[in-house]
Design an enzyme around this catalytic site. Structure first.
Site, short mmCIF file in Angstrom:
data_model
loop_
_atom_site.label_atom_id
_atom_site.label_comp_id
_atom_site.label_asym_id
_atom_site.label_seq_id
_atom_site.Cartn_x
_atom_site.Cartn_y
_atom_site.Cartn_z
N ARG A 1 0.91 -1.27 -0.08
CA ARG A 1 0.10 -0.01 0.03
C ARG A 1 0.90 1.22 -0.11
O ARG A 1 0.42 2.08 0.27
CB ARG A 1 -0.85 0.06 1.02
CG ARG A 1 -1.96 -1.05 1.26
CD ARG A 1 -3.13 -0.95 2.20
NE ARG A 1 -3.96 -1.94 2.13
CZ ARG A 1 -3.97 -2.89 2.88
NH1 ARG A 1 -2.84 -3.15 3.69
NH2 ARG A 1 -4.68 -4.08 2.93
N LYS B 1 3.76 11.43 -11.20
CA LYS B 1 2.95 10.83 -11.83
C LYS B 1 3.55 9.44 -12.16
O LYS B 1 4.83 9.32 -12.73
CB LYS B 1 2.68 11.52 -13.18
CG LYS B 1 1.47 12.58 -13.43
CD LYS B 1 1.25 12.88 -14.63
CE LYS B 1 0.15 14.01 -14.58
NZ LYS B 1 -0.23 14.61 -16.02
N GLU C 1 11.80 19.06 -24.29
CA GLU C 1 11.14 19.29 -23.03
C GLU C 1 11.51 20.34 -22.29
O GLU C 1 10.99 21.12 -21.67
CB GLU C 1 11.10 17.91 -22.26
CG GLU C 1 10.46 16.62 -22.69
CD GLU C 1 8.88 16.52 -22.75
OE1 GLU C 1 8.14 17.78 -22.59
OE2 GLU C 1 8.54 15.57 -23.38
N LYS D 1 9.00 22.88 -13.62
CA LYS D 1 7.84 21.98 -13.58
C LYS D 1 7.42 21.91 -11.96
O LYS D 1 6.32 21.69 -11.79
CB LYS D 1 8.63 20.74 -13.94
CG LYS D 1 7.54 19.44 -13.62
CD LYS D 1 7.71 18.42 -14.63
CE LYS D 1 6.39 17.54 -14.47
NZ LYS D 1 6.63 16.08 -14.97
N GLU E 1 -3.49 17.87 -11.72
CA GLU E 1 -3.79 18.25 -13.12
C GLU E 1 -5.35 18.77 -13.30
O GLU E 1 -6.00 17.78 -14.14
CB GLU E 1 -3.24 17.22 -14.40
CG GLU E 1 -3.35 17.94 -15.80
CD GLU E 1 -2.51 17.32 -16.72
OE1 GLU E 1 -1.84 16.49 -16.35
OE2 GLU E 1 -3.16 16.95 -17.76
N ARG F 1 -1.53 22.58 -14.66
CA ARG F 1 -0.74 21.72 -15.12
C ARG F 1 -0.56 21.08 -16.60
O ARG F 1 0.21 20.40 -17.21
CB ARG F 1 -0.76 20.23 -14.04
CG ARG F 1 0.44 19.36 -14.16
CD ARG F 1 0.41 18.22 -13.23
NE ARG F 1 1.54 17.24 -13.49
CZ ARG F 1 2.05 16.28 -12.55
NH1 ARG F 1 1.62 16.33 -11.34
NH2 ARG F 1 3.03 15.60 -12.90
N ASN G 1 1.66 20.18 -21.11
CA ASN G 1 1.10 19.53 -22.48
C ASN G 1 1.37 20.01 -23.64
O ASN G 1 0.82 19.74 -24.85
CB ASN G 1 -0.38 18.91 -22.32
CG ASN G 1 -0.47 17.68 -21.16
OD1 ASN G 1 0.60 17.30 -20.69
ND2 ASN G 1 -1.65 17.96 -20.89
N HIS H 1 2.16 18.47 -27.13
CA HIS H 1 1.76 16.96 -26.71
C HIS H 1 0.60 16.57 -27.62
O HIS H 1 0.31 15.30 -27.75
CB HIS H 1 1.57 16.69 -25.42
CG HIS H 1 3.02 16.72 -24.59
ND1 HIS H 1 4.00 17.62 -24.56
CD2 HIS H 1 3.96 15.62 -24.35
CE1 HIS H 1 5.07 17.30 -24.16
NE2 HIS H 1 5.04 16.12 -23.75
N HIS I 1 1.82 13.64 -29.61
CA HIS I 1 1.07 12.29 -29.21
C HIS I 1 0.26 11.70 -30.66
O HIS I 1 0.54 10.32 -31.10
CB HIS I 1 -0.19 12.23 -28.24
CG HIS I 1 0.81 12.06 -26.85
ND1 HIS I 1 0.01 12.70 -25.58
CD2 HIS I 1 1.88 11.58 -26.63
CE1 HIS I 1 0.94 12.64 -24.73
NE2 HIS I 1 1.95 11.64 -25.21
N HIS J 1 9.58 10.21 -28.42
CA HIS J 1 8.76 11.24 -27.90
C HIS J 1 8.95 12.78 -28.02
O HIS J 1 8.21 13.39 -28.41
CB HIS J 1 8.42 10.73 -26.23
CG HIS J 1 7.74 11.79 -25.66
ND1 HIS J 1 6.25 11.72 -25.69
CD2 HIS J 1 8.01 12.86 -24.69
CE1 HIS J 1 5.81 12.72 -25.12
NE2 HIS J 1 6.86 13.17 -24.39
#
Ligand SMILES: NC(=O)c1ccc[n+]([C@@H]2O[C@H](COP(=O)([O-])OP(=O)(O)OC[C@H]3O[C@@H](n4cnc5c(N)ncnc54)[C@H](O)[C@@H]3O)[C@@H](O)[C@H]2O)c1
Ligand SMILES: [Zn+2]
Length: 375
Positions: free
Chosen positions: A129, A151, A193, A234, A244, A248, A252, A255, A259, A273
């Site tokens: 946990r 994340k 980035e 960041k 987010e 946040r 993106n 992106h 993507h 990427h």
């Protein structure tokens, strides 16, 4: 064995109340990792999760750093590449942590790029946990992006990062010398980035990068500076909006288009990427210019810098079959909620002046892409 001189170090604090932590940035920090962790968590076992490539370059020195501080280590080595963000590999990592008797007073150490960070972080979030974990990012992308913000995830057949959790690390150690073994194409991809943080809200950083990017690639103080500014940017955004629900989303930038192109190229080494993000940012600025939001000269600054670094800025630079407008629109719609033909994009009023545009007309996007694909 060479003992690096005591490294100059920059610390960036991620302010998240009880979950706050430091990002330490500097050349040669890895050798002091064991002592740092011994101070933080006396007697802890460090469960190192890494991939085969990173293990080859950096596992011996990492284990030596823990041994020097008298700490026990265990290890899990996974295959390199995105395919390791999967249920079977996650299961193996979790079971190994349990077999090795890693408990709540111990620490998981994610030694690797974003793949290892996301996988080890997610395993740490769910084993018993929740175990504490430390990020030791080894790719530029991981040092400026994926190791910061909590994340964690694996991929699902329906899409990337769909199974995961928010789980903040207790410490991030970004030893910039680890990047010396990173292939230059991976470094360049991560650099997209870095440039992104300038484009989001820091025109002077973008201008600095334009003048100093060669030194960032070469290593030395400029690299540390670029990584520190990126982490600070960041950290500030994450501190404002950890989960987010608003701001946040600015991260993106590039992106949505990115993507779609990455997916159309099959998430393969046809398009890494960061390369997709470079293309995506170029497109986001060109689209902003087309909508009259920014001066075309600002979009040209973006294209010129990314191209100078060697990142792709035209769809035609992607090797292999060119995607169709229909295919890209479908991928964009899959990625996003489309409400009555409206899409959310990150657009810009200029370099350093990006914003969340929640109401973009899908027909405008389609017409824009049709032009760009004809380029
Ligand atoms: N959690 C987040 O907030 C977040 C943010 C951005 C990206 N990501 C995730 O990050 C992943 C991409 O990360 P990445 O670009 O670091 O990919 P990666 O972890 O696959 O690393 C890229 C390649 O470089 C190798 N490598 C890493 N460090 C090295 C070193 N020091 N020397 C030699 N080789 C080295 C790896 O073995 C791999 O082959 C994606 O899965 C993406 O979803 C997560
Ligand atoms: Zn990204």
């Amino acid at each position: 064995v060479t003992v690096p001189l005591r490294a100059a170090e920059t610390t960036v604090r991620v302010e998240l109340g009880a979950r706050s932590y430091d990002i330490a940035i500097g050349r040669g920090l890895l050798s002091g990792l064991g002592h740092r962790i011994a101070a933080l968590r006396p007697g802890a076992t460090a469960a190192i999760v890494t991939d085969e490539t990173v293990a080859r370059h950096h596992l011996p020195s990492t284990e030596a750093a823990f041994a020097a501080a008298g700490l026990r280590t265990t290890r899990v080595i996974v295959p390199p590449g995105e395919a390791s963000k999967s249920w079977p590999v996650l299961e193996r990592v979790c079971n190994t942590l349990l077999t090795d008797r890693i408990e709540r007073r111990d620490l998981v150490v994610a030694l690797g790029g974003g793949v290892v960070g996301d996988l080890a972080g997610f395993a740490a979030a769910i084993v018993r946990r929740g175990l504490d974990y430390v990020q030791v990012p080894t790719s530029l992308l991981a040092q400026v992006d994926s190791s910061v913000g909590g994340k964690t995830a694996i991929d699902a057949p329906l899409g990337k990062n769909l199974i995961g959790a928010f789980h903040q690390p207790v410490l991030v150690i970004a030893d910039t010398s680890l990047l010396d073994t990173l292939p230059v194409r991976e470094f360049r991809s991560g650099y997209a980035e870095v440039a992104k943080y300038g484009l989001i809200n820091d025109d002077s950083f973008f201008a600095w990068l334009t003048a100093n990017w060669r030194e960032v690639f070469a290593g030395g103080p400029a690299r540390e500076h670029a990584i520190a500014v990126s982490c600070r940017a960041k950290a500030a955004i994450v501190a404002r909006d950890e989960r987010e629900t608003g701001d946040r989303a600015l991260l993106n930038l590039g992106h949505t288009f990115g993507h779609a192109l990455e997916a159309a190229a099959g998430f393969s080494d046809r398009l890494l990427h960061g390369e997709a993000v470079a293309l995506g940012m170029t497109l986001a600025f060109a689209f902003s210019a087309r909508l009259g939001l920014t001066a075309p000269a600002e979009a040209d600054r973006v294209t010129a810098h990314l191209a100078a670094v060697g990142l792709p800025t035209r769809v035609s630079e992607i090797p292999g079959e060119r995607p169709s407008v229909g295919q890209l629109m479908e991928l964009i719609a899959q990625d996003k909620k489309v409400e009555r033909g409206r899409l959310t994009f990150i657009l810009a009023r200029g370099v350093g002046r990006s914003f969340v545009a929640p109401d973009v007309d899908a027909a405008d996007v389609r017409a824009f892409l049709a032009d760009k694909l004809a380029d």
